[in-house]
Design an enzyme around this catalytic site. Sequence first.
Site, PDB file in Angstrom:
ATOM      1  N   CYS A  55      19.701 -22.581 -50.367  1.00 14.73           N
ATOM      2  CA  CYS A  55      18.480 -21.838 -49.555  1.00 14.73           C
ATOM      3  C   CYS A  55      17.354 -21.655 -50.265  1.00 14.73           C
ATOM      4  O   CYS A  55      16.251 -21.589 -49.778  1.00 14.73           O
ATOM      5  CB  CYS A  55      19.289 -20.384 -49.037  1.00 14.73           C
ATOM      6  SG  CYS A  55      20.608 -20.680 -47.779  1.00 14.73           S
ATOM      7  N   ARG A 132      22.105 -24.588 -41.205  1.00 10.29           N
ATOM      8  CA  ARG A 132      20.568 -24.910 -41.585  1.00 10.29           C
ATOM      9  C   ARG A 132      19.816 -25.406 -40.304  1.00 10.29           C
ATOM     10  O   ARG A 132      20.028 -26.680 -40.069  1.00 10.29           O
ATOM     11  CB  ARG A 132      20.369 -25.829 -42.776  1.00 10.29           C
ATOM     12  CG  ARG A 132      21.185 -25.008 -44.057  1.00 10.29           C
ATOM     13  CD  ARG A 132      20.948 -26.239 -45.064  1.00 10.29           C
ATOM     14  NE  ARG A 132      22.086 -25.739 -45.967  1.00 10.29           N
ATOM     15  CZ  ARG A 132      21.722 -24.581 -46.797  1.00 10.29           C
ATOM     16  NH1 ARG A 132      20.451 -23.830 -46.814  1.00 10.29           N
ATOM     17  NH2 ARG A 132      22.775 -24.136 -47.676  1.00 10.29           N
TER      18      ARG A 132
END
Lengths: 219, 77
Positions: A55, A132
């Site tokens: 991330c 995601r």
Amino acid sequence: MSEQFVASNVNPMPRIGEKAPNFEAVTTHGTLRLSDYAGSWLILFSHPADFTPVCTTEFIAFQEIYPELKKLGVELLGVSVDSLYSHIAWTRNIEEKMGVRIEFPIVADLDMNVAKKFGMIMPEEHSTEAVRAVFIIDDKQIIRAIIYYPLSAGRNMSEVLRLIQALKTSDAHRVATPANWHPGDAVIVPTPTTVEEAEARMMEQDIEVIDWYLSKKKI
Amino acid sequence: MACVTESGKISEQTKKLLLLLRDTISPADVLAETLDAPFFKIRASLRQMKEAGFIHETEQGYTITNKGLEVLHLQDA
């Protein structure tokens, strides 16, 4: 994790062409509603958790394309189930340790309101973290494209940028874009819908006619 | 981005917008351009200021209300 709990976290995913579900959320830039973005395009993207390696690389990469996106009239809005204080601490850490200032807002989605509305929780992947997801929402708040990646694979920002450019080119010129298209490449002319139009298409000189159903032109 | 901070004062962004709207009626896009701020942030601020009764919306754009003038005056006092 009980089956009942998991089931309560699964919402149907909004589909391409649908109006994006509105929400009000606390973000690192104050309380925002999705409707505040009406008139601009928006990339709404989720990430599993703050202070995680993939991330972090993604956030830096999103920030890197943010100036280019703004030139195209596109805003960025991140979402995760972390707290506001976690988001602030993480973005400060990214700036301090990696020298990148994150300029776009991040939703603190502790109650998963946004994640549930957009179907970002996939229990088989993880029951409490968002996968995601990338939702490309146009200036009329219509969902124009959706990309989903698992927790283990970081997203490709070139593809995100290319997709925005392709959608905007299609809108502006009423054309489609072929595989691996990039700005400057030939685009696909709409396919004829009648026999007469198909015959006429074969006679056209000012476009590249490969066959009646596949023709390209430069714009 | 709340238009009033926890100490009861109006935020800097709110003050800038109220000062602009004291002198003219403006739509959100013009205000965003004048303040060189993202459109979504200006829309969010205007929404909250409208809910607080500091401004109201007309066909031509946003304009300050008596309550807005009052808080601006109190801020300067």
